[in-house]
Motif scaffolding. Structure first.
Motif, PDB file in Angstrom:
ATOM      1  N   LYS A  76       0.842  -1.188   0.000  1.00  0.00           N
ATOM      2  CA  LYS A  76       0.000   0.000   0.000  1.00  0.00           C
ATOM      3  C   LYS A  76       0.880   1.240   0.000  1.00  0.00           C
ATOM      4  O   LYS A  76       2.086   1.160   0.207  1.00  0.00           O
ATOM      5  N   SER A  77       0.266   2.371  -0.228  1.00  0.00           N
ATOM      6  CA  SER A  77       0.989   3.635  -0.257  1.00  0.00           C
ATOM      7  C   SER A  77       1.376   4.087   1.148  1.00  0.00           C
ATOM      8  O   SER A  77       0.721   3.714   2.132  1.00  0.00           O
ATOM      9  N   ALA A  78       2.415   4.900   1.217  1.00  0.00           N
ATOM     10  CA  ALA A  78       2.814   5.491   2.497  1.00  0.00           C
ATOM     11  C   ALA A  78       1.768   6.459   3.014  1.00  0.00           C
ATOM     12  O   ALA A  78       1.838   6.894   4.169  1.00  0.00           O
ATOM     13  N   ALA A  79       0.787   6.790   2.203  1.00  0.00           N
ATOM     14  CA  ALA A  79      -0.308   7.671   2.633  1.00  0.00           C
ATOM     15  C   ALA A  79      -1.380   6.914   3.388  1.00  0.00           C
ATOM     16  O   ALA A  79      -2.260   7.535   3.999  1.00  0.00           O
ATOM     17  N   ASP A  80      -1.328   5.581   3.383  1.00  0.00           N
ATOM     18  CA  ASP A  80      -2.429   4.786   3.914  1.00  0.00           C
ATOM     19  C   ASP A  80      -2.031   3.835   5.036  1.00  0.00           C
ATOM     20  O   ASP A  80      -2.751   2.877   5.323  1.00  0.00           O
ATOM     21  N   LEU A  81      -0.913   4.061   5.684  1.00  0.00           N
ATOM     22  CA  LEU A  81      -0.457   3.153   6.732  1.00  0.00           C
ATOM     23  C   LEU A  81      -1.214   3.361   8.038  1.00  0.00           C
ATOM     24  O   LEU A  81      -1.596   4.484   8.374  1.00  0.00           O
ATOM     25  N   SER A  82      -1.372   2.297   8.778  1.00  0.00           N
ATOM     26  CA  SER A  82      -1.939   2.390  10.120  1.00  0.00           C
ATOM     27  C   SER A  82      -0.831   2.832  11.079  1.00  0.00           C
ATOM     28  O   SER A  82       0.358   2.758  10.740  1.00  0.00           O
ATOM     29  N   PRO A  83      -1.196   3.280  12.286  1.00  0.00           N
ATOM     30  CA  PRO A  83      -0.167   3.661  13.255  1.00  0.00           C
ATOM     31  C   PRO A  83       0.829   2.541  13.547  1.00  0.00           C
ATOM     32  O   PRO A  83       2.031   2.778  13.660  1.00  0.00           O
ATOM     33  N   SER A  84       0.354   1.305  13.660  1.00  0.00           N
ATOM     34  CA  SER A  84       1.264   0.190  13.961  1.00  0.00           C
ATOM     35  C   SER A  84       2.192  -0.084  12.786  1.00  0.00           C
ATOM     36  O   SER A  84       3.382  -0.394  12.980  1.00  0.00           O
ATOM     37  N   GLU A  85       1.694   0.030  11.560  1.00  0.00           N
ATOM     38  CA  GLU A  85       2.537  -0.177  10.386  1.00  0.00           C
ATOM     39  C   GLU A  85       3.587   0.932  10.274  1.00  0.00           C
ATOM     40  O   GLU A  85       4.749   0.662   9.963  1.00  0.00           O
ATOM     41  N   ALA A  86       3.181   2.162  10.533  1.00  0.00           N
ATOM     42  CA  ALA A  86       4.122   3.278  10.509  1.00  0.00           C
ATOM     43  C   ALA A  86       5.208   3.077  11.549  1.00  0.00           C
ATOM     44  O   ALA A  86       6.399   3.285  11.277  1.00  0.00           O
ATOM     45  N   ALA A  87       4.827   2.655  12.745  1.00  0.00           N
ATOM     46  CA  ALA A  87       5.792   2.442  13.826  1.00  0.00           C
ATOM     47  C   ALA A  87       6.773   1.331  13.479  1.00  0.00           C
ATOM     48  O   ALA A  87       7.980   1.462  13.694  1.00  0.00           O
ATOM     49  N   ARG A  88       6.277   0.229  12.924  1.00  0.00           N
ATOM     50  CA  ARG A  88       7.158  -0.888  12.581  1.00  0.00           C
ATOM     51  C   ARG A  88       8.175  -0.503  11.515  1.00  0.00           C
ATOM     52  O   ARG A  88       9.330  -0.926  11.558  1.00  0.00           O
ATOM     53  N   MET A  89       7.757   0.318  10.559  1.00  0.00           N
ATOM     54  CA  MET A  89       8.692   0.739   9.528  1.00  0.00           C
ATOM     55  C   MET A  89       9.773   1.636  10.101  1.00  0.00           C
ATOM     56  O   MET A  89      10.959   1.498   9.789  1.00  0.00           O
ATOM     57  N   ILE A  90       9.382   2.549  10.979  1.00  0.00           N
ATOM     58  CA  ILE A  90      10.341   3.500  11.536  1.00  0.00           C
ATOM     59  C   ILE A  90      11.336   2.812  12.466  1.00  0.00           C
ATOM     60  O   ILE A  90      12.536   3.112  12.436  1.00  0.00           O
ATOM     61  N   VAL A  91      10.901   1.885  13.317  1.00  0.00           N
ATOM     62  CA  VAL A  91      11.836   1.254  14.256  1.00  0.00           C
ATOM     63  C   VAL A  91      12.839   0.362  13.533  1.00  0.00           C
ATOM     64  O   VAL A  91      13.888   0.018  14.095  1.00  0.00           O
ATOM     65  N   ALA A  92      12.554  -0.005  12.296  1.00  0.00           N
ATOM     66  CA  ALA A  92      13.500  -0.813  11.528  1.00  0.00           C
ATOM     67  C   ALA A  92      14.581   0.034  10.863  1.00  0.00           C
ATOM     68  O   ALA A  92      15.591  -0.505  10.400  1.00  0.00           O
ATOM     69  N   LEU A  93      14.393   1.370  10.812  1.00  0.00           N
ATOM     70  CA  LEU A  93      15.308   2.230  10.053  1.00  0.00           C
ATOM     71  C   LEU A  93      16.776   2.131  10.457  1.00  0.00           C
ATOM     72  O   LEU A  93      17.643   2.140   9.586  1.00  0.00           O
ATOM     73  N   PRO A  94      17.122   2.045  11.743  1.00  0.00           N
ATOM     74  CA  PRO A  94      18.558   1.991  12.052  1.00  0.00           C
ATOM     75  C   PRO A  94      19.280   0.791  11.447  1.00  0.00           C
ATOM     76  O   PRO A  94      20.452   0.876  11.108  1.00  0.00           O
ATOM     77  N   LEU A  95      18.590  -0.338  11.329  1.00  0.00           N
ATOM     78  CA  LEU A  95      19.191  -1.567  10.780  1.00  0.00           C
ATOM     79  C   LEU A  95      18.199  -2.238   9.835  1.00  0.00           C
ATOM     80  O   LEU A  95      17.746  -3.359  10.097  1.00  0.00           O
ATOM     81  N   PRO A  96      17.845  -1.602   8.742  1.00  0.00           N
ATOM     82  CA  PRO A  96      16.778  -2.118   7.872  1.00  0.00           C
ATOM     83  C   PRO A  96      17.096  -3.441   7.204  1.00  0.00           C
ATOM     84  O   PRO A  96      16.183  -4.151   6.780  1.00  0.00           O
ATOM     85  N   LYS A  97      18.368  -3.782   7.085  1.00  0.00           N
ATOM     86  CA  LYS A  97      18.725  -5.060   6.457  1.00  0.00           C
ATOM     87  C   LYS A  97      18.585  -6.224   7.433  1.00  0.00           C
ATOM     88  O   LYS A  97      18.537  -7.376   7.030  1.00  0.00           O
ATOM     89  N   LYS A  98      18.516  -5.916   8.729  1.00  0.00           N
ATOM     90  CA  LYS A  98      18.479  -6.966   9.738  1.00  0.00           C
ATOM     91  C   LYS A  98      17.168  -7.015  10.512  1.00  0.00           C
ATOM     92  O   LYS A  98      16.836  -8.044  11.104  1.00  0.00           O
ATOM     93  N   ARG A  99      16.424  -5.916  10.547  1.00  0.00           N
ATOM     94  CA  ARG A  99      15.213  -5.864  11.346  1.00  0.00           C
ATOM     95  C   ARG A  99      13.984  -6.149  10.491  1.00  0.00           C
ATOM     96  O   ARG A  99      13.830  -5.587   9.421  1.00  0.00           O
ATOM     97  N   SER A 100      13.124  -6.995  10.995  1.00  0.00           N
ATOM     98  CA  SER A 100      11.910  -7.372  10.269  1.00  0.00           C
ATOM     99  C   SER A 100      10.818  -6.327  10.459  1.00  0.00           C
ATOM    100  O   SER A 100      10.532  -5.901  11.580  1.00  0.00           O
ATOM    101  N   VAL A 101      10.217  -5.907   9.362  1.00  0.00           N
ATOM    102  CA  VAL A 101       9.111  -4.958   9.419  1.00  0.00           C
ATOM    103  C   VAL A 101       7.772  -5.680   9.491  1.00  0.00           C
ATOM    104  O   VAL A 101       6.885  -5.304  10.255  1.00  0.00           O
ATOM    105  N   VAL A 102       7.629  -6.747   8.732  1.00  0.00           N
ATOM    106  CA  VAL A 102       6.340  -7.428   8.619  1.00  0.00           C
ATOM    107  C   VAL A 102       6.031  -8.288   9.839  1.00  0.00           C
ATOM    108  O   VAL A 102       4.924  -8.239  10.388  1.00  0.00           O
ATOM    109  N   ASN A 103       6.999  -9.080  10.281  1.00  0.00           N
ATOM    110  CA  ASN A 103       6.762  -9.978  11.408  1.00  0.00           C
ATOM    111  C   ASN A 103       7.832  -9.807  12.487  1.00  0.00           C
ATOM    112  O   ASN A 103       8.627 -10.725  12.744  1.00  0.00           O
TER     113      ASN A 103
END
Length: 222
Positions: free
Chosen positions: A165-192
């Motif tokens: 989905k677009s970045a315009a349509d994320l839920s708060p939990s989806e937005a949070a999961r994406m942001i907390v993965a930013l420091p190590l995006p290759k190692k941190r899971s966004v989906v699960n």
């Protein structure tokens, strides 16, 4: 010695002129590519979106997770820097004190490693973008150039990759999961996410409400 001084003076003046040109240019023009993207062994996929097309909860999550004083500092959080220095001296997990402004300066104009030399350049560019771009543009660029996954850059490309989905349509939990993965995006899971990452994501999702309540994102939308 005089020739050397003149040569060094020319280099310094040239660097200042070039950095000012790039900062002014990227105040209006989307950043086409960064050193991090070019050096990524996985290649890169990106999709630039104006801030008006990015869910406000992503902005709130970034402030909640990365820089709670984003709207009140001038690019540098002296308290966070002091705490980071103290913790690093005491040992344990190395942490930084970088603000969103500093991270944006590094991501756009510099490279990921380099120690104190890079930090010096980072401080210069952070000062410039605070003065020339302003908070809204800094946040817009930050969310568009941050590495959000393997070979993936920007929250729009990340949202499409992880949530279809677009970045315009994320839920708060989806937005949070994406942001907390930013420091190590290759190692941190966004989906699960599991364990600490899942708990941290839940904490940031809750803090989104605090950012909203206390208008900690007001400088981005004023």
């Amino acid at each position: 010695m005089l020739r050397l001084l003149k040569f060094l003076a020319k280099i310094i003046i040239g660097f200042i002129a070039l950095s000012l040109f790039l900062v002014v240019l990227f105040k209006f023009v989307p950043v086409p590519v960064t050193a991090t993207m070019l050096l990524d062994d996985n290649g890169y996929t990106k999709d630039w979106e104006p801030l008006s097309e990015i869910d406000r909860d992503l902005v709130r999550a970034a402030i909640a997770a990365e820089d709670g004083k984003f709207c009140s500092h001038d690019g540098f959080d002296s308290e966070a820097i002091a705490q980071a220095i103290k913790q690093n001296r005491e040992g344990g997990r190395i942490r930084g004190g970088s603000t969103i402004t500093q991270q944006t300066a590094k991501n756009v104009f510099l490279w990921q490693d380099g120690g104190y030399v890079r930090k010096g350049f980072e401080a210069w560019f952070a000062f410039l973008i605070e003065k020339i771009w302003g908070k809204r543009r800094i946040m817009e660029v930050y969310l568009n150039v941050a590495e959000t996954g393997i070979g993936t850059y920007g929250v729009e490309a990340g949202a499409e990759r992880y949530f279809q989905k677009s970045a315009a349509d994320l839920s708060p939990s989806e937005a949070a999961r994406m942001i907390v993965a930013l420091p190590l995006p290759k190692k941190r899971s966004v989906v699960n996410p599991t364990g600490w990452l899942r708990r941290h994501g839940n904490t940031v999702a809750a803090r989104i409400g605090v950012v909203r309540r206390d208008a900690l994102d007001a400088c981005v939308y004023e």
